[in-house]
Design a protein around this motif. Sequence first.
Motif, PDB file in Angstrom:
ATOM      1  N   LYS A  97     -45.854-130.230  15.207  1.00  0.00           N
ATOM      2  CA  LYS A  97     -45.689-129.260  14.117  1.00  0.00           C
ATOM      3  C   LYS A  97     -45.093-129.878  12.856  1.00  0.00           C
ATOM      4  O   LYS A  97     -45.197-129.300  11.770  1.00  0.00           O
ATOM      5  CB  LYS A  97     -44.781-128.107  14.576  1.00  0.00           C
ATOM      6  CG  LYS A  97     -45.338-127.292  15.724  1.00  0.00           C
ATOM      7  CD  LYS A  97     -44.360-126.207  16.134  1.00  0.00           C
ATOM      8  CE  LYS A  97     -44.899-125.400  17.322  1.00  0.00           C
ATOM      9  NZ  LYS A  97     -43.925-124.357  17.745  1.00  0.00           N
ATOM     10  N   GLN A 146     -51.975-131.230  16.488  1.00  0.00           N
ATOM     11  CA  GLN A 146     -51.346-129.913  16.558  1.00  0.00           C
ATOM     12  C   GLN A 146     -51.644-129.224  17.886  1.00  0.00           C
ATOM     13  O   GLN A 146     -50.813-128.478  18.407  1.00  0.00           O
ATOM     14  CB  GLN A 146     -51.826-129.032  15.400  1.00  0.00           C
ATOM     15  CG  GLN A 146     -51.119-129.318  14.076  1.00  0.00           C
ATOM     16  CD  GLN A 146     -51.536-128.353  12.990  1.00  0.00           C
ATOM     17  OE1 GLN A 146     -52.713-128.175  12.716  1.00  0.00           O
ATOM     18  NE2 GLN A 146     -50.565-127.705  12.381  1.00  0.00           N
ATOM     19  N   ASP A 192     -42.672-131.672  19.315  1.00  0.00           N
ATOM     20  CA  ASP A 192     -43.340-131.098  18.153  1.00  0.00           C
ATOM     21  C   ASP A 192     -43.150-131.965  16.923  1.00  0.00           C
ATOM     22  O   ASP A 192     -43.376-131.546  15.812  1.00  0.00           O
ATOM     23  CB  ASP A 192     -42.851-129.662  17.888  1.00  0.00           C
ATOM     24  CG  ASP A 192     -41.365-129.601  17.518  1.00  0.00           C
ATOM     25  OD1 ASP A 192     -40.703-130.648  17.513  1.00  0.00           O
ATOM     26  OD2 ASP A 192     -40.888-128.489  17.232  1.00  0.00           O
TER      27      ASP A 192
END
Length: 273
Positions: A184, A179, A145
Motif C-alpha cells: 500500500k 498491490q 504493506d
Amino acid sequence: MSNFSFSPQCSTPGRACHDKKGKCTKEYLCCPQTLKMSSKLVLYDRATNIKFIRIGSDYKNTYRFYELNLTSNNHATHDNYARWVFFDQTLRDLFEMPNARFWQSIVNCLQSYGIVYAYVPLNATSITANISALTVLTRQKSLFDDLYICYMVTRKEHRRRGLGTLILQQIVQRALDEQRNGIKHVTLHVNTLNTVALELYERCGWRCYQYLPTYLDPDPHHATNHAYALILHLEKVKNVTGLCRNTNAVDINPQHDRQSIENCRRVPAQLRE
C-alpha cells in the motif's frame, strides 16, 4: 524467464580486459563488447551469480535499464558472499564513500525480499563496473504493506539526466503491481541534510511523517545521523508516467502536508515554490 534468451555473458568487475578478450573463467571474467552491441535480454555475471534482466527500451540511446535477479547455485554461501561484496563496493563507489559500511544493511535488505534496479551506459564494457544509477528495495518483513527503498543513488557524472525520476517511476509501478499482494505504501529514510534528495522525493509525491534523531549509523561518512521518514500512499498515485514531472500525478492529501510541517518541521518543496 522462458521469454528470455539466456547464455552466460562475460563481464569485467573492476578489472581491465587487456589481451584476454573473449576468455572467460571463474577467476578472470572478460567482456570485449559494449552493451550496445549486445542484443541479449539477459546478461549473466558469473562472479556474483547475478542475472541482469533488460527492461524496456534504451533511455535516450544512452542507458539501458536492468532488474538484477539474485539467482543461486549449489555454492550458495560463496554466491552470497560475492554478492554482498559486490553491492558493498558498488555503493561505496556510487556514493563516493570509500570508508562507509554498507555490508550489514545490504544483507538485511536483500537476503529475503530484495529487489534491485540499475541503469548502465550502453558504451560500457562491463555491466558490473559501470553502473550509473542503482536502487535497492525490500518488502518490509514486519509490515507487508510496505515497499521500502533501502538505497537509491546516481553516480555523480550521470546526475541531472532524469535517471532518478525514471527509477522512482519504476519503483512505484512495481509497488502498484504488487498491490494485490498487500503493498500500500513506498517508504524510505533520508538524511535531514540531504536537501536534493528530499526535494526530489517531495516533488514525486512522498511526504515526511516522522523525524528520527540519531536514526542513522553514526559513522563519519554521514553529514548528520538524523533522518526523516517519508511515505508515498499508492492510493493517491494517479499517473505513474507523470510522476515527478506533473503535479497532478499524485493527489496529495492536505493532511499529509500538515503532518510534514507538524511532525518534521519541514514544509514540502511544492508549498515553498
